[in-house]
Scaffold this motif. Sequence first.
Motif, short mmCIF file in Angstrom:
data_model
loop_
_atom_site.label_atom_id
_atom_site.label_comp_id
_atom_site.label_asym_id
_atom_site.label_seq_id
_atom_site.Cartn_x
_atom_site.Cartn_y
_atom_site.Cartn_z
N SER A 157 58.30 22.96 -39.77
CA SER A 157 59.15 21.91 -39.19
C SER A 157 58.41 21.19 -38.05
CB SER A 157 60.46 22.50 -38.68
OG SER A 157 60.23 23.35 -37.58
N SER A 158 57.56 21.92 -37.30
CA SER A 158 56.79 21.28 -36.22
C SER A 158 55.78 20.30 -36.80
CB SER A 158 56.05 22.34 -35.39
OG SER A 158 56.97 23.20 -34.75
N ILE A 159 55.14 20.70 -37.90
CA ILE A 159 54.18 19.80 -38.54
C ILE A 159 54.90 18.58 -39.10
CG2 ILE A 159 52.57 19.58 -40.48
CD1 ILE A 159 51.83 22.51 -40.01
N GLY A 160 56.12 18.81 -39.69
CA GLY A 160 56.91 17.69 -40.20
C GLY A 160 57.27 16.71 -39.09
N THR A 161 57.66 17.25 -37.93
CA THR A 161 57.98 16.38 -36.78
C THR A 161 56.77 15.57 -36.36
OG1 THR A 161 59.57 18.02 -35.99
CG2 THR A 161 58.82 16.39 -34.40
N LEU A 162 55.63 16.23 -36.36
CA LEU A 162 54.39 15.55 -35.94
C LEU A 162 54.03 14.43 -36.92
CD1 LEU A 162 52.27 15.74 -33.74
CD2 LEU A 162 51.00 17.33 -35.17
N LEU A 163 54.21 14.70 -38.21
CA LEU A 163 53.90 13.67 -39.21
C LEU A 163 54.85 12.47 -39.09
CD1 LEU A 163 53.16 15.84 -42.38
CD2 LEU A 163 51.54 14.78 -40.80
N PHE A 164 56.13 12.76 -38.83
CA PHE A 164 57.11 11.68 -38.68
C PHE A 164 56.79 10.82 -37.45
CE2 PHE A 164 61.05 10.00 -36.87
CZ PHE A 164 61.48 9.21 -37.93
N VAL A 165 56.48 11.50 -36.34
CA VAL A 165 56.13 10.76 -35.12
C VAL A 165 54.85 9.95 -35.35
CG1 VAL A 165 55.41 11.00 -32.72
CG2 VAL A 165 57.29 12.38 -33.60
N GLY B 30 54.68 19.79 -21.54
CA GLY B 30 54.53 18.53 -22.27
C GLY B 30 54.70 17.32 -21.38
N TYR B 31 55.75 17.37 -20.53
CA TYR B 31 56.01 16.23 -19.65
C TYR B 31 54.90 16.03 -18.62
CZ TYR B 31 60.76 15.65 -21.43
OH TYR B 31 61.84 15.41 -22.24
N MET B 32 54.23 17.12 -18.25
CA MET B 32 53.15 16.99 -17.26
C MET B 32 52.05 16.06 -17.73
SD MET B 32 52.53 20.73 -15.58
CE MET B 32 53.60 21.39 -14.31
N PHE B 33 51.80 16.04 -19.03
CA PHE B 33 50.76 15.14 -19.54
C PHE B 33 51.15 13.68 -19.32
CE2 PHE B 33 49.29 18.95 -21.56
CZ PHE B 33 47.92 18.77 -21.63
N GLY B 34 52.46 13.40 -19.44
CA GLY B 34 52.91 12.04 -19.19
C GLY B 34 52.75 11.65 -17.72
N TRP B 35 53.19 12.55 -16.82
CA TRP B 35 53.07 12.26 -15.39
C TRP B 35 51.61 12.24 -14.94
CZ3 TRP B 35 56.34 10.07 -12.32
CH2 TRP B 35 57.70 10.17 -12.58
N ALA B 36 50.77 13.01 -15.61
CA ALA B 36 49.35 13.05 -15.23
C ALA B 36 48.71 11.67 -15.36
CB ALA B 36 48.60 14.06 -16.08
N LEU B 37 49.23 10.86 -16.28
CA LEU B 37 48.67 9.51 -16.45
C LEU B 37 48.82 8.69 -15.17
CD1 LEU B 37 49.95 8.68 -20.04
CD2 LEU B 37 47.76 9.65 -19.36
N ILE B 38 49.96 8.87 -14.49
CA ILE B 38 50.19 8.14 -13.24
C ILE B 38 49.38 8.76 -12.10
CG2 ILE B 38 51.95 7.48 -11.55
CD1 ILE B 38 53.95 7.53 -13.89
N ILE B 39 49.41 10.09 -12.04
CA ILE B 39 48.69 10.78 -10.96
C ILE B 39 47.19 10.47 -11.01
CG2 ILE B 39 48.04 13.08 -10.12
CD1 ILE B 39 50.86 12.22 -9.44
N ALA C 162 51.31 15.99 -30.27
CA ALA C 162 50.95 17.30 -30.83
C ALA C 162 51.06 18.39 -29.75
CB ALA C 162 49.52 17.25 -31.39
N ILE C 163 50.61 18.09 -28.54
CA ILE C 163 50.70 19.06 -27.44
C ILE C 163 52.17 19.41 -27.17
CG2 ILE C 163 50.37 19.36 -24.95
CD1 ILE C 163 47.78 17.71 -25.27
N PHE C 164 53.01 18.38 -27.12
CA PHE C 164 54.43 18.59 -26.84
C PHE C 164 55.09 19.44 -27.94
CE2 PHE C 164 58.80 17.53 -25.99
CZ PHE C 164 58.82 17.34 -24.62
N VAL C 165 54.82 19.09 -29.19
CA VAL C 165 55.45 19.79 -30.32
C VAL C 165 55.00 21.25 -30.36
CG1 VAL C 165 55.47 19.96 -32.84
CG2 VAL C 165 55.81 17.75 -31.74
#
Length: 314
Positions: A11-19, A247-256, A290-293
């Motif tokens: 199911s994780s791989i399926g989510t990744l393919l859909f995203v 997972g969210y840290m990677f998003g905030w790291a872009l700003i930091i 992929a990291i988040f999933v």
Amino acid sequence: MLRLVAGRIVSSIGTLLFVGLALFALTRSGPGSPARIVLGADATAEQIAQFEQANGLDQPFLSQYAAWLGDVLRGDFGRSFVTGRDVAAEIANALPVTLAIVLFAFLIALIFGIGIGVLSALKPGGVFDRVSRFAAVLGLSIPAFWLGIVLIRFLAVDLRLLPPGGYFPLSAGLSLHLQSILMPSLSLAVYYIAVLARMTQASLQETLRGDYVRTARAMGLSSRQVVFYALVNALPPVVNLAALSFGYMFGWALIIEQVFNIPGLSRALLNAISQRDFLLLQGIVFLFTAIFVFANLGADLINRVLDPRQRAAA
């Protein structure tokens, strides 16, 4: 249990393919052909057609997606239409920088978040509990980028303890490397320390009120043993939250990274957006997804190890 684990992986791989499919569609939904960006406004229709044919852009959408996905599964993210550089190599150059900051921040958040949460739960209403609650509100309220600016002002400019920005790789020496990632990691970690501390405290307090904890005490187990077993049972929601935080840290790291002028994935991502380099954009966002999933998948598997009820349900 193995069947359930296999199901979660599928199911994780399926989510990744859909995203990945949605991402592929979004990056190609903009006006104009990438050929126009690469060849310039003066390119003829014939030149654009030749470029699209050479790069497979004239193929049907699903054929393009299948070809891209097949390459990605082999570790080939393609070659940028704009710069001509290998996308996987660009990501591989920038990823260790972002990864160092996020992993260090995550480690800080886990140690202090869970530690503060446990100490607060053991003496609810005490001085430490009240101070930690106040600190948690502050931690949740302060934006990470603002905290980064404050740290630069005091630790780098006033006290001259740390470099104000830039990045030193581990090959430059452990001390320089840690100095360069300490402030960015602290800026990133403070919010998640507060989040994890509150969750740990709430979950552990609820567990300590359970009947089996009273039974364990009545049977003569030491306070340390009781707290240890209660903490193990209180950890599943904390693990889930930690996985989401990672997972969210990677998003905030872009700003930091921008605040501290660090050449991580944020610089590559911003360059990709400004240049409409959608192969690089796809590669970076797909990697984040992929990291988040898989962080959530890891949390699920850890919880099944910690929680006997989930193992029994499997």
